[in-house]
Scaffold this motif. Structure first.
Motif: not given
Length: 398
Positions: A64-87
């Motif tokens: 829940v915490i991650a889902s609410l604040f991810l967009s604010s924390v990651a901001k302009t980071t390419n979503r491919r990079t975010v998904l790979l980091i999470m995996s």
């Protein structure tokens, strides 16, 4: 509020869609595997089963915490990079859990996993929308969310069976290996995925000021709550109420998960052309199934068939609510995805807590009655949300 127009690709990236399916499968499997392994985990670490069960709750809280604040924390980071980091974090979290010598490290691993689940899950719909043309969105979403169905098979009957043979730690190592496969698949197939504009917590709050969004989120909570208030206590029902032998129980859980997978695929074909009636009818059917189970008389064959039908119909919920986001706010899918994941995780936790009290005092009949009433509330909220959307945008649902 000005919104950017969503521009879908001319051709579908189906291999990339499959990589998201792999990610969802590995994440949700890891989230729910402890449900089948509570006793051996507790015995191995010298803790109570209740303490072991809190490792499932920990994932939900951090998701829940991650889902609410991810967009604010990651901001302009390419979503491919975010998904790979999470995996990659998923692989590390499951490896830590597999070798955890004590409860504290086990809990830390589960909290890290919760961050992965919330982040990946909240981006899944938005990323899927960017990978396929508009006509293929529902089908692509059904493929991605079929990962939930496959994860149900992995985390319930398969994990329970293999856990007795190779031990609970080896099960978490296998989920880590599944994560490795997902990571490689995503690395090879995901294109660059720019972040959506204005994806932050403030925009979430602004969206919730729109009545149809707030009502839709409330409907999501009731929709998932109606399902999970029974799903959480499915195994005790099969084991104690129906008195199914261990082998029969495992087979039924496997069929249940397979039915869930089939329902997800069917929903993908239907939702694109018949979204509104499919959403309404699916909730009516789930209500009817709950009422039928309430008035049935512990007939193994009949109730087993109803359980399989229940699993099949659940496939319509994740596809339906993801399609709702794609239809109404495709250009705000990231923040809507975050809101949706928070609502779903809240619904799962609340349903488990309330269901536990009801089950202890009223038994399984109280669970069935509660589920039926919750689905009625969900149905009313869905219809209200649709009407509010039409009044606000002058765009009726098909």
């Amino acid at each position: 509020m000005q919104q950017q127009t969503h521009q879908p690709p001319a051709t579908a990236h189906w291999f990339a869609v499959f990589s998201l399916f792999m990610g969802v499968t590995s994440l949700i499997s890891a989230e729910f595997v402890p449900i089948s392994l509570l006793t051996p985990i507790a015995k191995s670490l010298n803790i109570t089963e209740g303490m072991a069960g809190q490792t499932v709750s920990a994932v939900g809280i951090f998701a829940v915490i991650a889902s609410l604040f991810l967009s604010s924390v990651a901001k302009t980071t390419n979503r491919r990079t975010v998904l790979l980091i999470m995996s990659a974090m998923l692989i590390g979290a499951n490896t830590l859990i597999a070798f955890a010598p004590n409860y504290i490290l086990l809990l830390i691993g589960r909290c890290i996993l919760g961050l992965c689940v919330g982040s990946f899950w909240s981006l899944a719909s938005a990323v899927t929308i960017q990978l396929v043309p508009e006509k293929d969105i529902s089908r692509a979403l059904s493929i991605v969310y079929a990962g939930v169905s496959v994860a149900t098979i992995i985390s319930l009957p398969l994990a329970s069976y293999l856990g007795n043979i190779i031990g609970w730690r080896s099960i978490f190592l296998l989920t880590a290996l599944l994560g490795v496969a997902a990571f490689i698949c995503q690395l090879l197939t995901l294109p660059a995925l720019p972040a959506q504009a204005d994806s932050n917590f403030k925009q979430m709050l602004l969206l919730l000021k729109q009545p149809w969004v707030a009502t839709g989120m409330l409907a999501t909570i009731f929709s998932y709550g109606g399902y999970h208030i029974f799903f959480t206590y499915l195994r005790p029902f099969l084991q104690h109420t129906l008195a199914l032998p261990a082998n029969t129980l495992s087979i039924l859980l496997l069929i249940f998960g397979s039915g869930n997978f089939a329902g997800t695929i069917v929903a993908g074909w239907i939702m694109h052309k018949h979204f509104k009636p499919a959403m309404i009818i699916s909730h009516i059917i789930l209500f009817i199934l709950a009422v039928t189970l309430l008035f049935s008389h512990n007939n193994q064959a009949t109730e087993s068939a109803l359980i399989i039908a229940w699993g099949f119909m659940f496939g319509f919920l994740p596809v339906g609510w993801s399609t709702w986001i794609a239809i109404t706010l495709a250009n705000k899918a990231e923040i809507m995805g975050g809101l949706s994941v928070a609502a779903i995780q809240f619904a799962i936790g609340l349903a488990a807590a309330i269901g536990g009290i009801i089950y202890d005092h009223q038994g399984i009949q109280g669970i069935f009655l509660s589920s039926a009433l919750i689905f009625i509330a969900a149905l009313l909220l869905i219809k209200i949300s649709f009407a509010q959307y039409t009044r606000t945008t002058a765009k009726p649902f098909s």
